[in-house]
Design a protein around this motif. Structure first.
Motif, PDB file in Angstrom:
ATOM      1  N   THR A   1      -4.500  -0.596  -6.885  1.00  0.00           N
ATOM      2  CA  THR A   1      -3.570  -1.700  -7.128  1.00  0.00           C
ATOM      3  C   THR A   1      -2.543  -1.909  -6.024  1.00  0.00           C
ATOM      4  OG1 THR A   1      -2.515  -0.068  -8.567  1.00  0.00           O
ATOM      5  CG2 THR A   1      -3.640  -1.886  -9.635  1.00  0.00           C
ATOM      6  N   GLU A   2      -2.544  -1.047  -5.022  1.00  0.00           N
ATOM      7  CA  GLU A   2      -1.502  -1.142  -3.997  1.00  0.00           C
ATOM      8  C   GLU A   2      -1.808  -2.256  -2.999  1.00  0.00           C
ATOM      9  OE1 GLU A   2       0.726   1.644  -0.618  1.00  0.00           O
ATOM     10  OE2 GLU A   2      -0.736   2.530  -1.997  1.00  0.00           O
ATOM     11  N   MET A   3      -0.866  -3.187  -2.880  1.00  0.00           N
ATOM     12  CA  MET A   3      -0.994  -4.262  -1.905  1.00  0.00           C
ATOM     13  C   MET A   3      -0.500  -3.797  -0.539  1.00  0.00           C
ATOM     14  SD  MET A   3       0.195  -7.844  -3.649  1.00  0.00           S
ATOM     15  CE  MET A   3      -0.811  -8.661  -4.891  1.00  0.00           C
ATOM     16  N   LYS A   4      -0.962  -4.464   0.507  1.00  0.00           N
ATOM     17  CA  LYS A   4      -0.411  -4.224   1.826  1.00  0.00           C
ATOM     18  C   LYS A   4       1.029  -4.746   1.847  1.00  0.00           C
ATOM     19  CE  LYS A   4      -4.886  -4.646   4.151  1.00  0.00           C
ATOM     20  NZ  LYS A   4      -5.721  -5.447   5.089  1.00  0.00           N
ATOM     21  N   GLU A   5       1.927  -3.982   2.431  1.00  0.00           N
ATOM     22  CA  GLU A   5       3.335  -4.365   2.430  1.00  0.00           C
ATOM     23  C   GLU A   5       3.548  -5.742   3.058  1.00  0.00           C
ATOM     24  OE1 GLU A   5       5.960  -1.487   4.054  1.00  0.00           O
ATOM     25  OE2 GLU A   5       5.237   0.149   2.767  1.00  0.00           O
ATOM     26  N   GLU A   6       2.828  -6.030   4.126  1.00  0.00           N
ATOM     27  CA  GLU A   6       2.992  -7.314   4.806  1.00  0.00           C
ATOM     28  C   GLU A   6       2.582  -8.469   3.904  1.00  0.00           C
ATOM     29  OE1 GLU A   6       1.636  -9.617   8.934  1.00  0.00           O
ATOM     30  OE2 GLU A   6       0.670  -7.740   8.345  1.00  0.00           O
ATOM     31  N   SER A   7       1.496  -8.296   3.162  1.00  0.00           N
ATOM     32  CA  SER A   7       1.042  -9.355   2.261  1.00  0.00           C
ATOM     33  C   SER A   7       2.048  -9.592   1.153  1.00  0.00           C
ATOM     34  CB  SER A   7      -0.319  -8.991   1.665  1.00  0.00           C
ATOM     35  OG  SER A   7      -1.331  -9.016   2.641  1.00  0.00           O
ATOM     36  N   ALA A   8       2.526  -8.512   0.536  1.00  0.00           N
ATOM     37  CA  ALA A   8       3.500  -8.657  -0.551  1.00  0.00           C
ATOM     38  C   ALA A   8       4.770  -9.333  -0.059  1.00  0.00           C
ATOM     39  CB  ALA A   8       3.820  -7.292  -1.147  1.00  0.00           C
ATOM     40  N   ARG A   9       5.140  -9.053   1.169  1.00  0.00           N
ATOM     41  CA  ARG A   9       6.363  -9.652   1.733  1.00  0.00           C
ATOM     42  C   ARG A   9       6.142 -11.122   2.091  1.00  0.00           C
ATOM     43  NH1 ARG A   9       6.771  -6.372   5.405  1.00  0.00           N
ATOM     44  NH2 ARG A   9       5.886  -7.546   7.148  1.00  0.00           N
ATOM     45  N   LYS A  10       5.050 -11.436   2.756  1.00  0.00           N
ATOM     46  CA  LYS A  10       4.808 -12.809   3.212  1.00  0.00           C
ATOM     47  C   LYS A  10       4.572 -13.784   2.068  1.00  0.00           C
ATOM     48  CE  LYS A  10       2.070 -13.629   6.634  1.00  0.00           C
ATOM     49  NZ  LYS A  10       0.871 -13.619   7.515  1.00  0.00           N
ATOM     50  N   TYR A  11       3.971 -13.309   0.983  1.00  0.00           N
ATOM     51  CA  TYR A  11       3.613 -14.202  -0.108  1.00  0.00           C
ATOM     52  C   TYR A  11       4.571 -14.098  -1.297  1.00  0.00           C
ATOM     53  CZ  TYR A  11      -0.739 -15.257   2.296  1.00  0.00           C
ATOM     54  OH  TYR A  11      -1.676 -15.696   3.212  1.00  0.00           O
ATOM     55  N   GLN A  12       5.671 -13.390  -1.122  1.00  0.00           N
ATOM     56  CA  GLN A  12       6.641 -13.312  -2.217  1.00  0.00           C
ATOM     57  C   GLN A  12       7.259 -14.695  -2.433  1.00  0.00           C
ATOM     58  OE1 GLN A  12       9.488 -10.163  -1.863  1.00  0.00           O
ATOM     59  NE2 GLN A  12      10.497 -10.633  -3.789  1.00  0.00           N
TER      60      GLN A  12
ATOM     61  N   LEU B   1       1.771  -9.160 -20.972  1.00  0.00           N
ATOM     62  CA  LEU B   1       1.367  -9.195 -19.573  1.00  0.00           C
ATOM     63  C   LEU B   1       2.250  -8.262 -18.747  1.00  0.00           C
ATOM     64  CD1 LEU B   1       0.776 -13.034 -19.065  1.00  0.00           C
ATOM     65  CD2 LEU B   1      -0.970 -11.257 -19.008  1.00  0.00           C
ATOM     66  N   ALA B   2       3.544  -8.277 -19.035  1.00  0.00           N
ATOM     67  CA  ALA B   2       4.474  -7.385 -18.336  1.00  0.00           C
ATOM     68  C   ALA B   2       4.159  -5.931 -18.647  1.00  0.00           C
ATOM     69  CB  ALA B   2       5.909  -7.721 -18.738  1.00  0.00           C
ATOM     70  N   THR B   3       3.807  -5.666 -19.897  1.00  0.00           N
ATOM     71  CA  THR B   3       3.430  -4.304 -20.287  1.00  0.00           C
ATOM     72  C   THR B   3       2.221  -3.836 -19.482  1.00  0.00           C
ATOM     73  OG1 THR B   3       4.252  -4.642 -22.543  1.00  0.00           O
ATOM     74  CG2 THR B   3       2.657  -2.865 -22.218  1.00  0.00           C
ATOM     75  N   ALA B   4       1.252  -4.731 -19.294  1.00  0.00           N
ATOM     76  CA  ALA B   4       0.070  -4.381 -18.510  1.00  0.00           C
ATOM     77  C   ALA B   4       0.448  -4.016 -17.081  1.00  0.00           C
ATOM     78  CB  ALA B   4      -0.922  -5.546 -18.515  1.00  0.00           C
ATOM     79  N   ALA B   5       1.349  -4.798 -16.477  1.00  0.00           N
ATOM     80  CA  ALA B   5       1.753  -4.517 -15.100  1.00  0.00           C
ATOM     81  C   ALA B   5       2.421  -3.152 -14.986  1.00  0.00           C
ATOM     82  CB  ALA B   5       2.704  -5.614 -14.612  1.00  0.00           C
ATOM     83  N   VAL B   6       3.305  -2.852 -15.929  1.00  0.00           N
ATOM     84  CA  VAL B   6       4.019  -1.565 -15.912  1.00  0.00           C
ATOM     85  C   VAL B   6       3.043  -0.416 -16.135  1.00  0.00           C
ATOM     86  CG1 VAL B   6       5.736  -0.158 -17.106  1.00  0.00           C
ATOM     87  CG2 VAL B   6       6.223  -2.560 -16.630  1.00  0.00           C
ATOM     88  N   LEU B   7       2.195  -0.542 -17.160  1.00  0.00           N
ATOM     89  CA  LEU B   7       1.262   0.534 -17.472  1.00  0.00           C
ATOM     90  C   LEU B   7       0.215   0.711 -16.378  1.00  0.00           C
ATOM     91  CD1 LEU B   7       0.734   0.013 -21.308  1.00  0.00           C
ATOM     92  CD2 LEU B   7       1.893   1.925 -20.189  1.00  0.00           C
ATOM     93  N   ASN B   8      -0.219  -0.383 -15.751  1.00  0.00           N
ATOM     94  CA  ASN B   8      -1.143  -0.249 -14.623  1.00  0.00           C
ATOM     95  C   ASN B   8      -0.524   0.585 -13.514  1.00  0.00           C
ATOM     96  OD1 ASN B   8      -3.225  -1.703 -15.797  1.00  0.00           O
ATOM     97  ND2 ASN B   8      -2.665  -3.642 -14.833  1.00  0.00           N
ATOM     98  N   ALA B   9       0.775   0.403 -13.279  1.00  0.00           N
ATOM     99  CA  ALA B   9       1.469   1.199 -12.261  1.00  0.00           C
ATOM    100  C   ALA B   9       1.565   2.659 -12.679  1.00  0.00           C
ATOM    101  CB  ALA B   9       2.866   0.617 -12.010  1.00  0.00           C
ATOM    102  N   VAL B  10       1.804   2.901 -13.956  1.00  0.00           N
ATOM    103  CA  VAL B  10       1.882   4.282 -14.452  1.00  0.00           C
ATOM    104  C   VAL B  10       0.527   4.964 -14.332  1.00  0.00           C
ATOM    105  CG1 VAL B  10       2.283   5.730 -16.484  1.00  0.00           C
ATOM    106  CG2 VAL B  10       3.825   3.819 -16.004  1.00  0.00           C
ATOM    107  N   TRP B  11      -0.545   4.240 -14.662  1.00  0.00           N
ATOM    108  CA  TRP B  11      -1.883   4.815 -14.526  1.00  0.00           C
ATOM    109  C   TRP B  11      -2.211   5.102 -13.064  1.00  0.00           C
ATOM    110  CZ3 TRP B  11      -5.445   6.822 -17.726  1.00  0.00           C
ATOM    111  CH2 TRP B  11      -5.256   6.644 -19.109  1.00  0.00           C
ATOM    112  N   ASP B  12      -1.797   4.220 -12.176  1.00  0.00           N
ATOM    113  CA  ASP B  12      -2.010   4.460 -10.752  1.00  0.00           C
ATOM    114  C   ASP B  12      -1.277   5.729 -10.327  1.00  0.00           C
ATOM    115  OD1 ASP B  12      -2.872   3.594  -8.033  1.00  0.00           O
ATOM    116  OD2 ASP B  12      -0.717   3.400  -7.702  1.00  0.00           O
TER     117      ASP B  12
END
Length: 435
Positions: free
Chosen positions: A410-421, A113-124
């Motif tokens: 895949t990019e989240m809004k900064e406010e959402s990522a911050r509020k829901y962390q 699952l972690a590999t998917a997250a990293v590779l998804n970012a690389v593909w983006d």
């Protein structure tokens, strides 16, 4: 020219308290908090180029995936993007074959699952670049352990993106779309607890043009019969009904239960038993075939090898790839190609956090550059949490509108990522402070 050296990788635990309203609950997951291990890759490019990736989780456990992402970061930080994409297959193997990390999960579990997250970012990150050759796609695929089903040479011979047949193959690879609408079909399903709300949702969906509906089953047979009857009566005989058991049953139990629901003419039963039980799925598939009911599975399949065996065993009729369960685009490409060889339609799993945003690229790519067909194909959609993304999936007339922006959406809004962390975000601080 691919540019940019990766200077940093940050990962955060972003959770949405969906369990408060039982959204996303099913027979096996009664209280999910839809979550994501959210990865941001930074580069030294002058334009501040960044890559964004995620993998979908259900709350508790996200912190485990976050730890795994941090453990994998040593293979990513301080590498040139050109170095990665020029040998993407090697980079994929580097992440999935770390001699110490693979011991706790060779291409499965939290590490994958972690590999998917990293590779998804690389593909983006890569997708935001220009000037790619579509033929590079095959060089991204790891054919290890699947050559008895599909070789690289065979894939090149069967794949339209190796033959440049489609004028959209290059734009597909870049995740940029130069046409305004998609013919990809999809379905919407109701998860609410009350029948009145189900009627309301069905009425709204029919009005909006939806033709395919999925019902969660598996907890209580009389209740399943009542709900299936209600949905079938509302949508009529011509619309498509699908069932999803979320791995609830034993093999024999699945056959008996679905046989009792056959009167409602479901197209498929999704995840009838353990996702690891290839022979069990084959037995269920064989038993239900005379009833005209197929087996759909894949959202919990750990890797391409499981898919290979499901296909070889004739254990499924509909293949459900997931953009975060497998090792990103790299591994999903191998599954798309195998599905084409075995003539099994791909119907991706979506919903969750960001899954619709991600998988829309894969299903449109499958149609344009791999299968070339819409027969028996559809792509799942759930209408929540899209407001937290900078480039959300868009639906018009019950169809995905192809993305207009480069990247993997895949990019989240900064406010959402911050509020829901979790746990320090504003939303979680309020929830956790309650007695």
């Amino acid at each position: 020219m691919v540019r940019g050296r990766i200077t940093g990788l940050a990962v955060s635990d972003v959770r949405f308290p969906t369990s408060l309203g039982h959204h996303g609950s099913d027979a096996m997951h009664p209280d999910p908090d839809y979550s994501a291990a959210y990865v941001v890759i930074e580069t030294d490019a002058r334009d501040g180029l960044k890559g964004y990736g995620l993998t979908f989780t259900l709350g508790k456990g996200t912190e485990v995936v976050v730890c795994a992402v941090n453990a994998l970061s040593i293979h990513v930080v301080n590498k040139d993007l050109e170095e990665i994409v020029s040998d993407f297959r090697g980079f994929y193997r580097q992440l999935t074959s770390d001699g110490q990390l693979r011991w706790i999960g060779p291409e499965k579990g939290a590490v994958h699952l972690a590999t998917a997250a990293v590779l998804n970012a690389v593909w983006d990150l890569w997708a935001k670049q220009e000037g790619k050759d579509p033929k590079q796609l095959l060089s991204c695929i790891d054919f290890r352990y699947i050559t008895d089903a599909l070789t690289e040479e065979e894939a090149c011979g069967k794949s339209s993106f190796c033959q440049d047949r489609s004028p959209y193959s290059l734009s597909c690879f870049l995740f940029q779309w130069d046409y305004s609408s998609s013919r990809a079909l999809l379905f919407k399903y109701s998860k609410m607890a009350y029948l009145g709300r189900r009627k309301e949702l069905c009425t709204e969906a029919l009005k909006d043009g939806w033709t395919r509906f999925k019902v969660k089953v598996g907890a209580n047979l009389p209740d399943d019969i009542r709900r299936c009857r209600l949905i079938r009566e509302m949508i009529g005989p011509d619309k498509t009904l699908m069932l999803d058991a979320n791995q609830r049953w034993e093999v024999k139990e699945a056959i008996e239960w679905v046989t009792k629901l056959a009167e409602f003419k479901p197209l498929w039963i999704e995840e009838p038993t353990s996702p690891d039980d290839i022979l069990g799925h084959a037995a269920i598939s064989k038993a239900l075939a005379p009833l005209g009911i197929g087996v759909a599975t894949g959202e919990q399949c750990h890797n391409r090898v499981i898919f290979k065996q499901l296909l070889q065993a004739k254990a499924l009729s509909y293949l459900q790839i997931d953009s975060c369960r497998l090792g990103s685009v790299n591994e999903n490409l191998s599954v798309l190609l195998m599905a084409k060889k075995f003539q099994i339609p791909v119907c991706p799993h979506a919903g969750g956090v960001g899954l619709c945003e991600l998988v829309q690229h894969l299903i449109i790519f499958d149609y344009i550059s791999v299968s070339g067909s819409l027969e028996n194909r559809m792509c799942e959609y759930v209408d929540h949490l899209h407001e937290h993304f900078k480039y959300p999936a868009i639906i018009k007339k019950a169809s995905y509108v192809p993305p207009q922006d480069a990247g993997y959406s895949t990019e989240m809004k900064e406010e959402s990522a911050r509020k829901y962390q979790f746990p320090q975000g504003e939303v979680w601080q309020k929830i956790l402070s309650k007695p």
